[in-house]
Motif scaffolding. Structure first.
Motif, PDB file in Angstrom:
ATOM      1  N   LYS A 146     -32.592  11.620  61.941  1.00  0.00           N
ATOM      2  CA  LYS A 146     -33.956  12.141  61.921  1.00  0.00           C
ATOM      3  C   LYS A 146     -34.951  11.221  61.220  1.00  0.00           C
ATOM      4  N   PHE A 147     -34.503  10.540  60.160  1.00  0.00           N
ATOM      5  CA  PHE A 147     -35.444   9.796  59.329  1.00  0.00           C
ATOM      6  C   PHE A 147     -35.009   8.357  59.066  1.00  0.00           C
ATOM      7  N   GLY A 148     -34.098   7.832  59.884  1.00  0.00           N
ATOM      8  CA  GLY A 148     -33.621   6.471  59.685  1.00  0.00           C
ATOM      9  C   GLY A 148     -34.687   5.428  59.946  1.00  0.00           C
ATOM     10  N   LEU A 149     -34.491   4.246  59.366  1.00  0.00           N
ATOM     11  CA  LEU A 149     -35.468   3.156  59.489  1.00  0.00           C
ATOM     12  C   LEU A 149     -34.944   2.009  60.340  1.00  0.00           C
ATOM     13  N   LEU A 154     -27.591   4.992  53.562  1.00  0.00           N
ATOM     14  CA  LEU A 154     -26.631   4.601  52.534  1.00  0.00           C
ATOM     15  C   LEU A 154     -26.425   5.744  51.548  1.00  0.00           C
ATOM     16  N   MET A 155     -25.170   6.162  51.383  1.00  0.00           N
ATOM     17  CA  MET A 155     -24.834   7.163  50.373  1.00  0.00           C
ATOM     18  C   MET A 155     -24.728   6.486  49.018  1.00  0.00           C
ATOM     19  N   MET A 156     -25.545   6.957  48.065  1.00  0.00           N
ATOM     20  CA  MET A 156     -25.539   6.378  46.728  1.00  0.00           C
ATOM     21  C   MET A 156     -25.370   7.491  45.693  1.00  0.00           C
ATOM     22  N   LEU A 157     -24.404   7.328  44.814  1.00  0.00           N
ATOM     23  CA  LEU A 157     -24.166   8.286  43.739  1.00  0.00           C
ATOM     24  C   LEU A 157     -24.730   7.721  42.442  1.00  0.00           C
ATOM     25  N   ILE A 158     -25.461   8.585  41.716  1.00  0.00           N
ATOM     26  CA  ILE A 158     -26.207   8.128  40.544  1.00  0.00           C
ATOM     27  C   ILE A 158     -25.888   9.001  39.343  1.00  0.00           C
ATOM     28  N   ILE A 190     -28.512  -4.890  52.162  1.00  0.00           N
ATOM     29  CA  ILE A 190     -29.975  -4.981  52.274  1.00  0.00           C
ATOM     30  C   ILE A 190     -30.619  -3.646  51.903  1.00  0.00           C
ATOM     31  N   VAL A 191     -30.060  -2.554  52.423  1.00  0.00           N
ATOM     32  CA  VAL A 191     -30.599  -1.224  52.110  1.00  0.00           C
ATOM     33  C   VAL A 191     -30.471  -0.936  50.618  1.00  0.00           C
ATOM     34  N   LEU A 192     -29.320  -1.262  50.048  1.00  0.00           N
ATOM     35  CA  LEU A 192     -29.095  -1.012  48.626  1.00  0.00           C
ATOM     36  C   LEU A 192     -30.053  -1.825  47.774  1.00  0.00           C
ATOM     37  N   PHE A 288     -27.750  10.508  46.421  1.00  0.00           N
ATOM     38  CA  PHE A 288     -29.046  10.116  46.977  1.00  0.00           C
ATOM     39  C   PHE A 288     -28.823   9.366  48.276  1.00  0.00           C
ATOM     40  N   THR A 289     -29.571   9.708  49.307  1.00  0.00           N
ATOM     41  CA  THR A 289     -29.474   9.018  50.587  1.00  0.00           C
ATOM     42  C   THR A 289     -30.536   7.937  50.660  1.00  0.00           C
ATOM     43  N   ALA A 290     -30.130   6.694  50.476  1.00  0.00           N
ATOM     44  CA  ALA A 290     -31.059   5.565  50.539  1.00  0.00           C
ATOM     45  C   ALA A 290     -31.231   5.120  51.989  1.00  0.00           C
ATOM     46  N   GLY A 291     -32.323   4.422  52.244  1.00  0.00           N
ATOM     47  CA  GLY A 291     -32.558   3.875  53.569  1.00  0.00           C
ATOM     48  C   GLY A 291     -33.224   4.818  54.536  1.00  0.00           C
ATOM     49  N   LEU A 292     -33.862   5.878  54.025  1.00  0.00           N
ATOM     50  CA  LEU A 292     -34.592   6.817  54.871  1.00  0.00           C
ATOM     51  C   LEU A 292     -36.089   6.697  54.599  1.00  0.00           C
TER      52      LEU A 292
END
Length: 356
Positions: A146-149, A154-158, A190-192, A288-292
């Motif tokens: 739905k919101f990809g670029l 990227l699944m990121m745990l913080i 790159i996304v990270l 957190f979902t990065a890259g959106l």
């Protein structure tokens, strides 16, 4: 509706798990309203059931039918499901999956049209939510569609100690090696890297990259994915200006504490990174979902059917997911403003911005 506070949507997830428990416990703290405007996408009837079962006092929900009707000084809830839905605590049901999807679809539509500034999702059951409208391994892949670029999400745990991202997510272990390609690893790097700059205000991120095999392959003795796939991806990333080091053996990097020398760790697969992460902070970590194009966070736990309804679930991870969504939104606004003027970026670095 005019307000300086941001609006954060909250999906109720699986109604038979601990989703409502962590949501309601968090929202019962009135201080949350000082920071943002919460909008729960779910069911006022189901919320009332959980509130009574958990004996949560002093929380009154403002029931509305659309985002346009919310009260900026209240905890709002938008009814997304049939009032007759039945709660069966600790049980996976088709109805619960349908209710989770209905809330998610309604929230993402409001997110798409700009009515929400961020989205926080309560845990779903990845099996009972499956339908012709949801045929994904989880939230990450659904939101990527739905919101990809144009690059993989990227699944990121913080947490307060580390940031861990994964190249491959919810796939069987037997398929991991086949999924790993130089192109995919480079895209994730790159996304990270971009996310660390834009979402966390780290000017020059340093990323540790894990190997796939034990001992990171031991120079080809225990698998050759490091030589054939991972190292070439690192070299390409370095040519793009990304500071990335590895491949490291996972046990050594985490066990020695050397992960703390980096701004993030990129693991090759789900459990490789998340076992270490959740060992450190099962109750406080954030997904957190990065890259959106949008901001989405969630607690780093699941539906926890085994403790649903017992009033023992910790809401801390969910609370941190809300705060993280808020912080990332503020960082994006600030960094966008700095980006409009390169001089400001230089001044920020000189005045104490994080520079490696």
């Amino acid at each position: 509706m005019e307000t300086n506070k941001i609006i954060i949507g909250i999906t109720h997830g699986d109604i038979n798990g601990i989703g409502y428990e962590v949501i309601l416990k968090t929202m019962s703290d009135n201080r949350m309203l000082e920071t943002f405007i919460p909008v729960i996408y779910g069911s006022s009837k189901v919320a009332a059931y959980h509130r009574k079962n958990l004996d949560i006092q002093g929380l009154n929900l403002n029931i509305v039918s659309s985002i346009e009707e919310i009260n900026t000084k209240r905890v709002n809830i938008i009814n997304c499901v049939d009032d007759e839905i039945k709660v069966e605590l600790g049980t996976s049901t088709t109805e619960a999956g349908e209710a989770a999807l209905a809330a998610l679809e309604r929230a993402t539509e409001d997110l798409r049209k700009g009515a929400l500034h961020a989205l926080v999702t309560a845990p779903i059951n990845k099996k009972n939510i499956q339908s012709p409208k949801f045929h994904f391994p989880g939230h990450t892949e659904y939101l990527e569609q739905k919101f990809g670029l144009g690059t993989p999400a990227l699944m990121m745990l913080i947490n307060d100690v580390m940031r861990v991202a994964v190249v491959t997510g919810h796939i069987p272990v037997k398929d991991i090696a086949a999924h790993l390609t130089e192109k995919l690893i480079l895209e994730k790097l790159i996304v990270l890297n971009d996310s660390l700059k834009k979402d966390f205000s780290i000017i020059r991120p340093r990323i540790a990259v894990l190997g796939l095999n034990p001992h990171a392959g031991d120079n080809g003795l225990i698998g050759d994915e490091e030589q054939k796939v991972i190292i070439p991806a690192l070299k390409q990333a370095e040519k793009s200006g990304i500071v990335c080091v590895g491949p490291y053996p996972a046990d050594g990097l985490f066990g020695s504490g050397n992960f703390s020398k980096f701004d993030a760790v990129l693991a090759m697969y789900h459990d490789q990174g998340l076992i270490a992460f959740k060992t450190v902070s099962m109750d406080t970590g954030v997904n957190f979902t990065a890259g959106l194009s949008v901001i989405r966070t969630s607690p780093d736990h699941g539906t926890a059917y085994d403790i649903a309804g017992h009033n023992i679930a910790s809401e801390e991870s969910f609370r941190q997911a809300l705060y993280t969504a808020y912080d990332i939104y503020q960082n994006r606004i600030q960094n966008k403003a700095y980006g409009l003027n390169p001089l400001k970026t230089e001044q920020r670095s000189e005045r104490g911005g994080r520079v490696e």
